[in-house]
Design a protein around this motif. Structure first.
Motif, PDB file in Angstrom:
ATOM      1  N   LEU A  34       0.834  -1.199   0.000  1.00  0.00           N
ATOM      2  CA  LEU A  34       0.000   0.000   0.000  1.00  0.00           C
ATOM      3  C   LEU A  34       0.866   1.245   0.000  1.00  0.00           C
ATOM      4  O   LEU A  34       0.558   2.248  -0.656  1.00  0.00           O
ATOM      5  CB  LEU A  34      -0.920  -0.037   1.218  1.00  0.00           C
ATOM      6  N   GLN A  35       1.934   1.197   0.751  1.00  0.00           N
ATOM      7  CA  GLN A  35       2.847   2.344   0.765  1.00  0.00           C
ATOM      8  C   GLN A  35       3.438   2.583  -0.620  1.00  0.00           C
ATOM      9  O   GLN A  35       3.606   3.736  -1.044  1.00  0.00           O
ATOM     10  CB  GLN A  35       3.985   2.088   1.761  1.00  0.00           C
ATOM     11  N   VAL A  36       3.744   1.493  -1.295  1.00  0.00           N
ATOM     12  CA  VAL A  36       4.289   1.649  -2.645  1.00  0.00           C
ATOM     13  C   VAL A  36       3.267   2.330  -3.549  1.00  0.00           C
ATOM     14  O   VAL A  36       3.593   3.213  -4.349  1.00  0.00           O
ATOM     15  CB  VAL A  36       4.700   0.275  -3.223  1.00  0.00           C
ATOM     16  N   LEU A  37       2.027   1.908  -3.405  1.00  0.00           N
ATOM     17  CA  LEU A  37       0.998   2.499  -4.266  1.00  0.00           C
ATOM     18  C   LEU A  37       0.797   3.973  -3.943  1.00  0.00           C
ATOM     19  O   LEU A  37       0.583   4.798  -4.848  1.00  0.00           O
ATOM     20  CB  LEU A  37      -0.310   1.735  -4.109  1.00  0.00           C
ATOM     21  N   LEU A  38       0.858   4.297  -2.681  1.00  0.00           N
ATOM     22  CA  LEU A  38       0.723   5.715  -2.333  1.00  0.00           C
ATOM     23  C   LEU A  38       1.874   6.516  -2.934  1.00  0.00           C
ATOM     24  O   LEU A  38       1.685   7.631  -3.432  1.00  0.00           O
ATOM     25  CB  LEU A  38       0.684   5.871  -0.807  1.00  0.00           C
ATOM     26  N   GLN A  39       3.040   5.950  -2.859  1.00  0.00           N
ATOM     27  CA  GLN A  39       4.192   6.625  -3.454  1.00  0.00           C
ATOM     28  C   GLN A  39       4.018   6.739  -4.960  1.00  0.00           C
ATOM     29  O   GLN A  39       4.396   7.749  -5.566  1.00  0.00           O
ATOM     30  CB  GLN A  39       5.462   5.839  -3.118  1.00  0.00           C
ATOM     31  N   PHE A  40       3.468   5.709  -5.556  1.00  0.00           N
ATOM     32  CA  PHE A  40       3.188   5.763  -6.991  1.00  0.00           C
ATOM     33  C   PHE A  40       2.215   6.887  -7.311  1.00  0.00           C
ATOM     34  O   PHE A  40       2.378   7.606  -8.306  1.00  0.00           O
ATOM     35  CB  PHE A  40       2.634   4.423  -7.446  1.00  0.00           C
ATOM     36  N   ASP A  41       1.201   7.031  -6.486  1.00  0.00           N
ATOM     37  CA  ASP A  41       0.235   8.103  -6.733  1.00  0.00           C
ATOM     38  C   ASP A  41       0.941   9.441  -6.761  1.00  0.00           C
ATOM     39  O   ASP A  41       0.722  10.272  -7.657  1.00  0.00           O
ATOM     40  CB  ASP A  41      -0.848   8.111  -5.656  1.00  0.00           C
ATOM     41  N   LYS A  42       1.776   9.652  -5.764  1.00  0.00           N
ATOM     42  CA  LYS A  42       2.482  10.940  -5.726  1.00  0.00           C
ATOM     43  C   LYS A  42       3.358  11.104  -6.955  1.00  0.00           C
ATOM     44  O   LYS A  42       3.381  12.174  -7.586  1.00  0.00           O
ATOM     45  CB  LYS A  42       3.377  11.005  -4.475  1.00  0.00           C
ATOM     46  N   ALA A  43       4.084  10.056  -7.285  1.00  0.00           N
ATOM     47  CA  ALA A  43       5.052  10.177  -8.378  1.00  0.00           C
ATOM     48  C   ALA A  43       4.350  10.465  -9.698  1.00  0.00           C
ATOM     49  O   ALA A  43       4.793  11.310 -10.487  1.00  0.00           O
ATOM     50  CB  ALA A  43       5.883   8.890  -8.470  1.00  0.00           C
ATOM     51  N   ILE A  44       3.257   9.781  -9.951  1.00  0.00           N
ATOM     52  CA  ILE A  44       2.629   9.963 -11.258  1.00  0.00           C
ATOM     53  C   ILE A  44       1.911  11.296 -11.324  1.00  0.00           C
ATOM     54  O   ILE A  44       1.895  11.957 -12.364  1.00  0.00           O
ATOM     55  CB  ILE A  44       1.708   8.777 -11.605  1.00  0.00           C
ATOM     56  N   ASN A  45       1.340  11.726 -10.225  1.00  0.00           N
ATOM     57  CA  ASN A  45       0.710  13.037 -10.240  1.00  0.00           C
ATOM     58  C   ASN A  45       1.744  14.117 -10.506  1.00  0.00           C
ATOM     59  O   ASN A  45       1.511  15.054 -11.287  1.00  0.00           O
ATOM     60  CB  ASN A  45      -0.014  13.291  -8.908  1.00  0.00           C
ATOM     61  N   THR A  46       2.868  14.005  -9.829  1.00  0.00           N
ATOM     62  CA  THR A  46       3.920  14.990 -10.034  1.00  0.00           C
ATOM     63  C   THR A  46       4.445  14.949 -11.466  1.00  0.00           C
ATOM     64  O   THR A  46       4.655  16.004 -12.090  1.00  0.00           O
ATOM     65  CB  THR A  46       5.072  14.716  -9.054  1.00  0.00           C
ATOM     66  N   ALA A  47       4.668  13.753 -11.936  1.00  0.00           N
ATOM     67  CA  ALA A  47       5.232  13.623 -13.285  1.00  0.00           C
ATOM     68  C   ALA A  47       4.289  14.202 -14.322  1.00  0.00           C
ATOM     69  O   ALA A  47       4.703  14.912 -15.242  1.00  0.00           O
ATOM     70  CB  ALA A  47       5.517  12.154 -13.583  1.00  0.00           C
ATOM     71  N   LEU A  48       3.026  13.891 -14.192  1.00  0.00           N
ATOM     72  CA  LEU A  48       2.082  14.403 -15.185  1.00  0.00           C
ATOM     73  C   LEU A  48       1.983  15.913 -15.113  1.00  0.00           C
ATOM     74  O   LEU A  48       1.826  16.602 -16.126  1.00  0.00           O
ATOM     75  CB  LEU A  48       0.708  13.771 -14.974  1.00  0.00           C
ATOM     76  N   ALA A  49       2.075  16.424 -13.926  1.00  0.00           N
ATOM     77  CA  ALA A  49       1.926  17.875 -13.800  1.00  0.00           C
ATOM     78  C   ALA A  49       3.156  18.611 -14.299  1.00  0.00           C
ATOM     79  O   ALA A  49       3.042  19.722 -14.833  1.00  0.00           O
ATOM     80  CB  ALA A  49       1.640  18.233 -12.346  1.00  0.00           C
ATOM     81  N   ASN A  50       4.315  18.016 -14.113  1.00  0.00           N
ATOM     82  CA  ASN A  50       5.537  18.745 -14.396  1.00  0.00           C
ATOM     83  C   ASN A  50       6.243  18.323 -15.671  1.00  0.00           C
ATOM     84  O   ASN A  50       6.888  19.136 -16.319  1.00  0.00           O
ATOM     85  CB  ASN A  50       6.519  18.575 -13.223  1.00  0.00           C
ATOM     86  N   ARG A  51       6.135  17.069 -16.025  1.00  0.00           N
ATOM     87  CA  ARG A  51       6.982  16.578 -17.107  1.00  0.00           C
ATOM     88  C   ARG A  51       6.247  16.382 -18.420  1.00  0.00           C
ATOM     89  O   ARG A  51       6.836  15.937 -19.391  1.00  0.00           O
ATOM     90  CB  ARG A  51       7.630  15.246 -16.709  1.00  0.00           C
ATOM     91  N   VAL A  52       4.994  16.670 -18.428  1.00  0.00           N
ATOM     92  CA  VAL A  52       4.245  16.459 -19.671  1.00  0.00           C
ATOM     93  C   VAL A  52       3.768  17.809 -20.161  1.00  0.00           C
ATOM     94  O   VAL A  52       3.211  18.596 -19.388  1.00  0.00           O
ATOM     95  CB  VAL A  52       3.044  15.517 -19.432  1.00  0.00           C
ATOM     96  N   ARG A  53       3.992  18.045 -21.419  1.00  0.00           N
ATOM     97  CA  ARG A  53       3.588  19.329 -21.987  1.00  0.00           C
ATOM     98  C   ARG A  53       3.073  19.099 -23.402  1.00  0.00           C
ATOM     99  O   ARG A  53       3.762  19.339 -24.367  1.00  0.00           O
ATOM    100  CB  ARG A  53       4.798  20.283 -22.057  1.00  0.00           C
ATOM    101  N   ASN A  54       1.880  18.625 -23.501  1.00  0.00           N
ATOM    102  CA  ASN A  54       1.310  18.529 -24.833  1.00  0.00           C
ATOM    103  C   ASN A  54      -0.199  18.646 -24.739  1.00  0.00           C
ATOM    104  O   ASN A  54      -0.792  18.523 -23.671  1.00  0.00           O
ATOM    105  CB  ASN A  54       1.698  17.216 -25.519  1.00  0.00           C
ATOM    106  N   ARG A  55      -0.777  18.844 -25.860  1.00  0.00           N
ATOM    107  CA  ARG A  55      -2.200  19.156 -25.903  1.00  0.00           C
ATOM    108  C   ARG A  55      -2.867  18.234 -26.910  1.00  0.00           C
ATOM    109  O   ARG A  55      -2.329  17.927 -27.966  1.00  0.00           O
ATOM    110  CB  ARG A  55      -2.365  20.606 -26.330  1.00  0.00           C
ATOM    111  N   VAL A  56      -4.054  17.832 -26.552  1.00  0.00           N
ATOM    112  CA  VAL A  56      -4.803  16.914 -27.404  1.00  0.00           C
ATOM    113  C   VAL A  56      -6.202  17.486 -27.587  1.00  0.00           C
ATOM    114  O   VAL A  56      -6.774  18.057 -26.650  1.00  0.00           O
ATOM    115  CB  VAL A  56      -4.894  15.514 -26.740  1.00  0.00           C
ATOM    116  N   ASN A  57      -6.719  17.331 -28.779  1.00  0.00           N
ATOM    117  CA  ASN A  57      -8.112  17.693 -29.026  1.00  0.00           C
ATOM    118  C   ASN A  57      -8.886  16.443 -29.410  1.00  0.00           C
ATOM    119  O   ASN A  57      -8.331  15.538 -30.048  1.00  0.00           O
ATOM    120  CB  ASN A  57      -8.215  18.713 -30.168  1.00  0.00           C
ATOM    121  N   PHE A  58     -10.119  16.442 -29.030  1.00  0.00           N
ATOM    122  CA  PHE A  58     -10.914  15.293 -29.428  1.00  0.00           C
ATOM    123  C   PHE A  58     -12.344  15.723 -29.689  1.00  0.00           C
ATOM    124  O   PHE A  58     -12.814  16.742 -29.184  1.00  0.00           O
ATOM    125  CB  PHE A  58     -10.858  14.165 -28.393  1.00  0.00           C
TER     126      PHE A  58
END
Lengths: 106, 466
Positions: A34-58
């Motif tokens: 469970l601790q690993v998953l919580l850490q995963f949550d933090k990591a992916i939220n941070t990564a998506l917020a900071n390391r991704v910069r693109n835009r999609v239309n649908f």
């Protein structure tokens, strides 16, 4: 706390499966998993917020919509996803979206 | 899209790194070794590698694998179908297939990506070349399993099992020369895979390799030897036309579970024949298996002939699934257990019997269609008397309720409606609706559709609600 929303992704599911295997072989405890998953949550939220910069239309047609507990769930049909580089069409897609403004623990 | 260039893979790997590193201290606090954390990392990464999401990453790391796929010259004709049918159970999808179209006999060679997990389904029309150099041309989708040396290959029940009767008339193919020891499996000659379908007769096989046959093909081999001795050629099994090739197949040939039972029966009956024949030279695996399949097909046809006339829905369901039916009727032979014994089937019993027969073949959607069709056809066809007919009509009227039947719009099952592989997980900035036009402003999302993963920091969409 970060959204646990991203656990249902390829990355999240494969992590959960791996953790389940380690739990079954008793190499780790469920609490640690469970601790690993919580850490995963933090990591992916941070990564998506900071390391991704693109835009999609649908564009598509809306089959169903649901708003419950501040979570939107849509099912769209015949959707075209358009990015600068390419266009992808799918006949059915499900969108699960949590509130982007508040950081509630989900 | 990011996946094409690899940033998604890099992002995922960076996330994996972050998580693993941040957990290292916690793992040490728990008293666990680094090995456990490394195991977790390896498991996680291997699962990600196997998934289609990391396809771009895999493309950069394609190493030599045990299989080299060679596409025939006319591959482009069926690339669309094949792409759809290339379903590797490890949820991989080799997108590289349709992009190469060769107009000549030059072979396009693809190596299966590293980390490919068996079993693997290979679509029709490809030629497989094992690491040892043997070539197998696949006419129909093939399931490649990994067999350990000395073991029987695991049979993979798949709906795309061989359709041997569609294979060409038995022609030259690898003939096992080592037939005296059916159970002998040479570890050296067993590559890390076994093909669950006999190769196309036109394959070229290098000489000098001993065959390693599982037990089952020996039995039809014995049978065909018997046929050879008696010179009673069946139209499908033309043994005399074979070019007896002593070149055996180094790959284990195995059949799926259904022919196996048939072969076991043959085995019992042909044990004596085995002892009589000194050697089984120039055995054509295609012939042997074809023969077996013919037997089973006849069985299936007998079963079908016992069934009453099909309803429209049934015939549609069967025709619509003709392709699968042809492939799967052989694998589902064991399921046709009611028809062979019950020859005296009344019409009313025949209808549910038919349903049972085809249950194994027709998928769930077709079953629904069948049931719906049967429900209406039973009411119309079975009832003959006027009273019962009137009652049935009344029942139909009550059930269908023609007055309001058009009001029901919901035709999809709610649980199935939300069940899809194409999922976007994200956060919303703003969701706007005006009459029936919806506008979505989303952010920080991970998308998975078309079997691949994408990410976005912002997504804007529009949709109209029907």
């Amino acid at each position: 706390m970060a959204y646990q929303l991203y656990r249902n992704t390829t990355l999240g599911n494969s992590l959960q499966e791996s953790l389940d295997e380690l739990i079954q072989t008793q190499q780790i405890t469920p609490q640690l998993a469970l601790q690993v998953l919580l850490q995963f949550d933090k990591a992916i939220n941070t990564a998506l917020a900071n390391r991704v910069r693109n835009r999609v239309n649908f564009r598509g047609s809306l089959n169903t919509y649901r708003f419950c507990d501040n979570v939107w769930t849509f099912v769209l049909n015949d959707v075209e996803f358009r990015e600068v580089t390419e266009l992808v069409k799918v006949d059915k897609v499900k969108i699960v979206a949590c509130d982007g403004k508040s950081r509630n623990y989900k | 899209m990011l996946t094409n260039t690899g940033p998604v893979a890099k992002l995922y790997l960076s996330i994996i790194d972050d998580v693993i590193e941040s957990m290292r201290e916690l793992f040490l606090d728990e008293g666990l070794e680094d090995r456990v954390l490394d195991d977790l990392r390896h498991l996680w990464e291997s699962k990600m590698m196997q998934s289609k999401a990391m396809e771009d990453f895999r493309k950069n790391n394609i190493n030599s694998s045990n299989f080299v796929l060679q596409l025939p010259a006319n591959y482009s004709q069926t690339d669309q179908e094949v792409t759809a049918s290339v379903v590797i159970p490890a949820s991989q999808n080799i997108h590289s297939f349709p992009r190469l179209k060769s107009n000549s006999e030059t072979l396009a060679t693809f190596s299966l990506p590293a980390g490919l997990a068996y079993p693997v389904q290979i679509p029709a029309g490809v030629t497989l070349q094992t690491a040892s150099g043997q070539l197998y041309k696949v006419n129909v989708p093939v399931v490649v399993t990994q067999a350990a040396a000395g073991q029987q290959p695991v049979s993979q029940p798949t709906r795309k099992v061989t359709e041997w009767r569609e294979a060409a008339a038995p022609q030259s193919a690898a003939a096992p020369s080592n037939t005296t020891h059916p159970q002998e499996v040479e570890p050296s000659s067993v590559p890390a895979s076994s093909v669950t379908q006999p190769p196309h007769p036109k394959t070229n096989l290098p000489p000098g390799q001993e065959s390693s046959l599982p037990q089952q093909p020996q039995v039809p081999a014995a049978e065909t030897s018997q046929l050879q001795g008696t010179h009673s050629p069946e139209p499908e099994v033309i043994l005399e036309e074979d070019e007896p090739s002593p070149q055996p197949e180094p790959v284990n040939l195995s059949m799926t579970a259904s022919p196996r039972s048939q072969l076991l029966d043959f085995q019992i009956s042909t044990e004596e024949a085995l002892t009589q024949t000194a050697q089984l030279k120039a055995r054509d695996i295609d012939d042997i298996l074809k023969e077996v399949i013919e037997e089973e097909r006849e069985k299936a046809e007998r079963a079908r002939s016992l069934a009453p006339a099909k309803t429209d829905n049934q015939s549609e369901a069967v025709v619509g699934l003709d392709l699968d039916y042809n492939y799967s009727e052989l694998s589902d032979i064991v399921q046709l257990d009611g028809a062979a014994g019950n020859s005296d089937i009344e019409e009313e019993d025949g209808v549910p019997l038919e349903e049972n027969d085809f249950l194994g073949i027709i998928n769930a959607e077709a079953i629904k269609a069948l049931q719906e069709g049967d429900g209406s056809s039973d009411g119309n066809s079975i009832s003959t008397s006027s009273d019962s007919e009137g009652a049935d009509e009344l029942a139909n009227v009550v059930e269908e309720d023609p007055l309001n039947s058009g009001d029901d719009v919901i035709e999809q099952d709610i649980p199935d409606l939300f069940d899809t592989d194409n999922v976007i997980v994200c956060q919303y900035d703003k969701i706007h609706r005006s009459k029936n036009r919806w506008k979505f402003h989303l952010k920080d999302g991970v998308m998975c559709y078309g079997g691949r993963d994408y990410v976005f920091s912002k997504a804007v969409g529009e949709a109209e609600c029907m």
